[in-house]
Design a protein around this motif. Sequence first.
Motif, PDB file in Angstrom:
ATOM      1  N   UNK A   1       0.838  -1.209   0.000  1.00  0.00           N
ATOM      2  CA  UNK A   1       0.000   0.000   0.000  1.00  0.00           C
ATOM      3  C   UNK A   1       0.865   1.248   0.000  1.00  0.00           C
ATOM      4  N   UNK A   2       0.392   2.320  -0.588  1.00  0.00           N
ATOM      5  CA  UNK A   2      -0.826   2.394  -1.407  1.00  0.00           C
ATOM      6  C   UNK A   2      -0.607   1.730  -2.760  1.00  0.00           C
ATOM      7  N   UNK A   3      -1.698   1.206  -3.330  1.00  0.00           N
ATOM      8  CA  UNK A   3      -1.676   0.596  -4.656  1.00  0.00           C
ATOM      9  C   UNK A   3      -2.117   1.651  -5.675  1.00  0.00           C
ATOM     10  N   UNK A   4      -1.449   1.663  -6.806  1.00  0.00           N
ATOM     11  CA  UNK A   4      -1.722   2.657  -7.843  1.00  0.00           C
ATOM     12  C   UNK A   4      -2.945   2.287  -8.667  1.00  0.00           C
ATOM     13  N   UNK A   5      -3.763   3.285  -8.963  1.00  0.00           N
ATOM     14  CA  UNK A   5      -4.832   3.155  -9.949  1.00  0.00           C
ATOM     15  C   UNK A   5      -4.359   3.916 -11.174  1.00  0.00           C
ATOM     16  N   UNK A   6      -4.219   3.218 -12.291  1.00  0.00           N
ATOM     17  CA  UNK A   6      -3.673   3.813 -13.514  1.00  0.00           C
ATOM     18  C   UNK A   6      -4.788   4.433 -14.348  1.00  0.00           C
ATOM     19  N   UNK A   7      -4.467   5.549 -14.990  1.00  0.00           N
ATOM     20  CA  UNK A   7      -5.401   6.188 -15.907  1.00  0.00           C
ATOM     21  C   UNK A   7      -5.618   5.277 -17.110  1.00  0.00           C
ATOM     22  N   UNK A   8      -6.872   5.105 -17.522  1.00  0.00           N
ATOM     23  CA  UNK A   8      -7.218   4.319 -18.707  1.00  0.00           C
ATOM     24  C   UNK A   8      -7.192   5.253 -19.911  1.00  0.00           C
ATOM     25  N   UNK A   9      -6.297   4.968 -20.842  1.00  0.00           N
ATOM     26  CA  UNK A   9      -6.084   5.838 -22.001  1.00  0.00           C
ATOM     27  C   UNK A   9      -7.385   6.152 -22.733  1.00  0.00           C
ATOM     28  N   UNK A  10      -7.509   7.395 -23.160  1.00  0.00           N
ATOM     29  CA  UNK A  10      -8.642   7.894 -23.945  1.00  0.00           C
ATOM     30  C   UNK A  10      -9.979   7.826 -23.210  1.00  0.00           C
ATOM     31  N   UNK A  11      -9.930   7.753 -21.890  1.00  0.00           N
ATOM     32  CA  UNK A  11     -11.175   7.758 -21.104  1.00  0.00           C
ATOM     33  C   UNK A  11     -11.381   9.153 -20.526  1.00  0.00           C
ATOM     34  N   UNK A  12     -12.533   9.370 -19.967  1.00  0.00           N
ATOM     35  CA  UNK A  12     -12.817  10.629 -19.286  1.00  0.00           C
ATOM     36  C   UNK A  12     -12.682  10.405 -17.786  1.00  0.00           C
ATOM     37  N   UNK A  13     -11.464  10.528 -17.273  1.00  0.00           N
ATOM     38  CA  UNK A  13     -11.232  10.436 -15.844  1.00  0.00           C
ATOM     39  C   UNK A  13     -11.396   9.065 -15.242  1.00  0.00           C
ATOM     40  N   UNK A  14     -11.151   7.996 -16.001  1.00  0.00           N
ATOM     41  CA  UNK A  14     -11.268   6.627 -15.488  1.00  0.00           C
ATOM     42  C   UNK A  14      -9.895   6.132 -15.048  1.00  0.00           C
ATOM     43  N   UNK A  15      -9.822   5.699 -13.793  1.00  0.00           N
ATOM     44  CA  UNK A  15      -8.605   5.139 -13.213  1.00  0.00           C
ATOM     45  C   UNK A  15      -8.930   3.746 -12.695  1.00  0.00           C
ATOM     46  N   UNK A  16      -8.007   2.791 -12.910  1.00  0.00           N
ATOM     47  CA  UNK A  16      -8.291   1.391 -12.586  1.00  0.00           C
ATOM     48  C   UNK A  16      -7.086   0.755 -11.899  1.00  0.00           C
ATOM     49  N   UNK A  17      -7.379  -0.046 -10.879  1.00  0.00           N
ATOM     50  CA  UNK A  17      -6.338  -0.774 -10.164  1.00  0.00           C
ATOM     51  C   UNK A  17      -6.825  -2.146  -9.743  1.00  0.00           C
ATOM     52  N   UNK A  18      -5.900  -2.910  -9.185  1.00  0.00           N
ATOM     53  CA  UNK A  18      -6.178  -4.291  -8.792  1.00  0.00           C
ATOM     54  C   UNK A  18      -6.048  -4.427  -7.279  1.00  0.00           C
ATOM     55  N   UNK A  19      -7.013  -5.107  -6.684  1.00  0.00           N
ATOM     56  CA  UNK A  19      -6.874  -5.603  -5.316  1.00  0.00           C
ATOM     57  C   UNK A  19      -6.467  -7.062  -5.483  1.00  0.00           C
ATOM     58  N   UNK A  20      -5.303  -7.408  -4.990  1.00  0.00           N
ATOM     59  CA  UNK A  20      -4.711  -8.717  -5.267  1.00  0.00           C
ATOM     60  C   UNK A  20      -5.446  -9.852  -4.572  1.00  0.00           C
ATOM     61  N   UNK A  21      -5.351 -11.035  -5.178  1.00  0.00           N
ATOM     62  CA  UNK A  21      -6.078 -12.213  -4.684  1.00  0.00           C
ATOM     63  C   UNK A  21      -5.569 -12.717  -3.337  1.00  0.00           C
ATOM     64  N   UNK A  22      -4.364 -12.339  -2.934  1.00  0.00           N
ATOM     65  CA  UNK A  22      -3.855 -12.830  -1.654  1.00  0.00           C
ATOM     66  C   UNK A  22      -4.056 -11.830  -0.503  1.00  0.00           C
ATOM     67  N   UNK A  23      -4.939 -10.840  -0.705  1.00  0.00           N
ATOM     68  CA  UNK A  23      -5.306  -9.961   0.406  1.00  0.00           C
ATOM     69  C   UNK A  23      -5.910 -10.793   1.532  1.00  0.00           C
ATOM     70  N   UNK A  24      -5.587 -10.448   2.759  1.00  0.00           N
ATOM     71  CA  UNK A  24      -6.083 -11.184   3.920  1.00  0.00           C
ATOM     72  C   UNK A  24      -7.487 -10.693   4.288  1.00  0.00           C
ATOM     73  N   UNK A  25      -8.449 -10.939   3.407  1.00  0.00           N
ATOM     74  CA  UNK A  25      -9.840 -10.533   3.635  1.00  0.00           C
ATOM     75  C   UNK A  25     -10.618 -11.693   4.241  1.00  0.00           C
ATOM     76  N   UNK A  26     -11.524 -11.374   5.158  1.00  0.00           N
ATOM     77  CA  UNK A  26     -12.360 -12.374   5.810  1.00  0.00           C
ATOM     78  C   UNK A  26     -13.797 -12.163   5.375  1.00  0.00           C
ATOM     79  N   UNK A  27     -14.437 -13.227   4.939  1.00  0.00           N
ATOM     80  CA  UNK A  27     -15.839 -13.179   4.526  1.00  0.00           C
ATOM     81  C   UNK A  27     -16.684 -12.565   5.638  1.00  0.00           C
ATOM     82  N   UNK A  28     -17.461 -11.539   5.303  1.00  0.00           N
ATOM     83  CA  UNK A  28     -18.383 -10.918   6.240  1.00  0.00           C
ATOM     84  C   UNK A  28     -17.799  -9.823   7.120  1.00  0.00           C
TER      85      UNK A  28
END
Length: 107
Positions: free
Chosen positions: A49-76
């Motif tokens: 952290x922090x993870x970067x959200x990259x600008x999507x080329x030729x979009x109007x202000x769209x930024x996109x990033x990934x939350x990785x699959x090995x994040x220690x998230x707990x259901x609920x």
Amino acid sequence: MTCIVYVANTNLIEVVGLKSAIEGSYVNDAAVSVTVKDASGTNVSGQTWPATLAYVASSDGLYRGILEDDLALVDGAQYYAHVEADAGANRIGHWEFAFTPKTRRGS
């Protein structure tokens, strides 16, 4: 803001239509990032952290990033995404939103 986040999956996070409140125009040149924290305010392990959200080329202000699959998230459990956007002087944004991840279940 609503989102669906799945435990043990790669998840996408987006900022859609980032605009300057002063100029009213789309911002396509910002540094945008996210940090995911648990309910006690501690950064969730499994991603740098922090993870970067990259600008999507030729979009109007769209930024996109990934939350990785090995994040220690707990259901609920509840988590908070802290999103920062910095496009220079008087062009700063900060958002926080809660989400509760789910485990995908077969039919």
